[in-house]
Every structure is written in C-alpha cells, then in structure tokens.
Design a protein around this motif. Structure first.
Motif, short mmCIF file in Angstrom:
data_model
loop_
_atom_site.label_atom_id
_atom_site.label_comp_id
_atom_site.label_asym_id
_atom_site.label_seq_id
_atom_site.Cartn_x
_atom_site.Cartn_y
_atom_site.Cartn_z
N MET A 1 14.54 41.39 57.83
CA MET A 1 15.26 42.44 58.51
C MET A 1 14.47 42.84 59.75
SD MET A 1 16.63 45.86 56.79
CE MET A 1 16.64 47.37 57.70
N GLU A 2 15.12 42.80 60.85
CA GLU A 2 14.43 43.15 62.08
C GLU A 2 14.36 44.67 62.24
OE1 GLU A 2 17.68 42.90 65.50
OE2 GLU A 2 17.45 41.03 64.40
N LYS A 3 13.31 45.13 62.90
CA LYS A 3 13.11 46.57 63.07
C LYS A 3 14.07 47.09 64.14
CE LYS A 3 9.49 49.76 64.43
NZ LYS A 3 9.38 50.83 63.55
N GLN A 4 14.80 48.14 63.77
CA GLN A 4 15.73 48.76 64.71
C GLN A 4 15.41 50.24 64.82
OE1 GLN A 4 19.64 48.02 63.20
NE2 GLN A 4 19.65 45.91 63.85
N GLU A 5 15.56 50.77 66.03
CA GLU A 5 15.34 52.19 66.24
C GLU A 5 16.61 52.95 65.89
OE1 GLU A 5 13.91 53.03 70.14
OE2 GLU A 5 12.61 51.30 70.17
N SER A 6 16.47 54.22 65.55
CA SER A 6 17.63 55.05 65.29
C SER A 6 18.44 55.20 66.56
CB SER A 6 17.21 56.43 64.79
OG SER A 6 16.58 56.32 63.55
N GLN A 7 19.74 55.06 66.43
CA GLN A 7 20.62 55.17 67.58
C GLN A 7 21.79 56.05 67.19
OE1 GLN A 7 21.76 51.23 68.65
NE2 GLN A 7 19.70 50.59 69.12
N PHE A 8 22.38 56.71 68.18
CA PHE A 8 23.53 57.56 67.95
C PHE A 8 24.75 56.93 68.61
CE2 PHE A 8 19.94 60.47 67.69
CZ PHE A 8 20.22 61.10 66.49
N GLY A 9 25.93 57.29 68.13
CA GLY A 9 27.16 56.78 68.71
C GLY A 9 27.63 55.52 68.00
N PHE A 10 28.54 54.82 68.64
CA PHE A 10 29.11 53.61 68.06
C PHE A 10 28.21 52.41 68.36
CE2 PHE A 10 32.83 56.32 68.69
CZ PHE A 10 33.33 56.30 67.41
N SER A 11 27.17 52.27 67.55
CA SER A 11 26.28 51.12 67.69
C SER A 11 26.34 50.32 66.39
CB SER A 11 24.85 51.59 67.97
OG SER A 11 24.35 52.31 66.86
N GLN A 12 25.86 49.13 66.42
CA GLN A 12 25.85 48.28 65.23
C GLN A 12 25.02 48.91 64.12
OE1 GLN A 12 27.76 45.52 65.01
NE2 GLN A 12 27.21 45.40 62.87
N PHE A 13 23.91 49.52 64.48
CA PHE A 13 23.03 50.18 63.51
C PHE A 13 23.77 51.31 62.80
CE2 PHE A 13 19.88 53.44 62.43
CZ PHE A 13 18.99 52.69 61.68
N ALA A 14 24.44 52.16 63.55
CA ALA A 14 25.16 53.29 62.97
C ALA A 14 26.34 52.82 62.12
CB ALA A 14 25.64 54.23 64.08
N GLU A 15 27.05 51.82 62.57
CA GLU A 15 28.20 51.31 61.82
C GLU A 15 27.78 50.65 60.51
OE1 GLU A 15 31.44 51.83 62.50
OE2 GLU A 15 30.70 53.11 64.10
N ASN A 16 26.65 49.95 60.51
CA ASN A 16 26.14 49.36 59.26
C ASN A 16 25.82 50.43 58.24
OD1 ASN A 16 26.36 46.70 60.04
ND2 ASN A 16 24.27 46.55 60.74
N TRP A 17 25.13 51.49 58.66
CA TRP A 17 24.78 52.56 57.73
C TRP A 17 26.01 53.32 57.28
CZ3 TRP A 17 21.05 53.28 54.57
CH2 TRP A 17 19.83 52.64 54.81
N ASN A 18 26.96 53.53 58.17
CA ASN A 18 28.20 54.21 57.80
C ASN A 18 28.93 53.42 56.72
OD1 ASN A 18 30.27 56.08 57.89
ND2 ASN A 18 31.37 54.92 59.45
#
Length: 47
Positions: A1-18
């Motif tokens: 798993m690659e390291k990702q920073e916390s991001q807000f809005g419609f990003s891939q990171f936020a959508e995965n956690w949602n």
C-alpha cells in the motif's frame, strides 16, 4: 500500500474510505437487525 496524504473533496483517497466505511456500516446494520429482530427504523422509534 502506497503512502497517501489526507485529502479533502472528491479524491480517490476520500472515495476509497467512504466506500469502506459504508460497507462497515451496512454490515453493522444487518447484524443489528439479525440480533434484535427489529428493523433500523423501528429501533429508532420511527415506525
């Protein structure tokens, strides 16, 4: 798993956690209905 920073809005990171948290919530809701014999709305007193 690659390291990702916390991001807000419609990003891939936020959508995965949602999506992950929605799946966990759905499983908890189904388990609660199974264990109590009541639906979610009746547990909240809405019906």
């Amino acid at each position: 798993m690659e390291k990702q920073e916390s991001q807000f809005g419609f990003s891939q990171f936020a959508e995965n956690w949602n999506g992950r948290l929605a799946m966990v919530g759905f499983v908890i809701g189904i388990a609660t209905e199974f264990l109590t014999g009541q639906g979610i709305l009746s547990q909240l007193g809405l019906i």
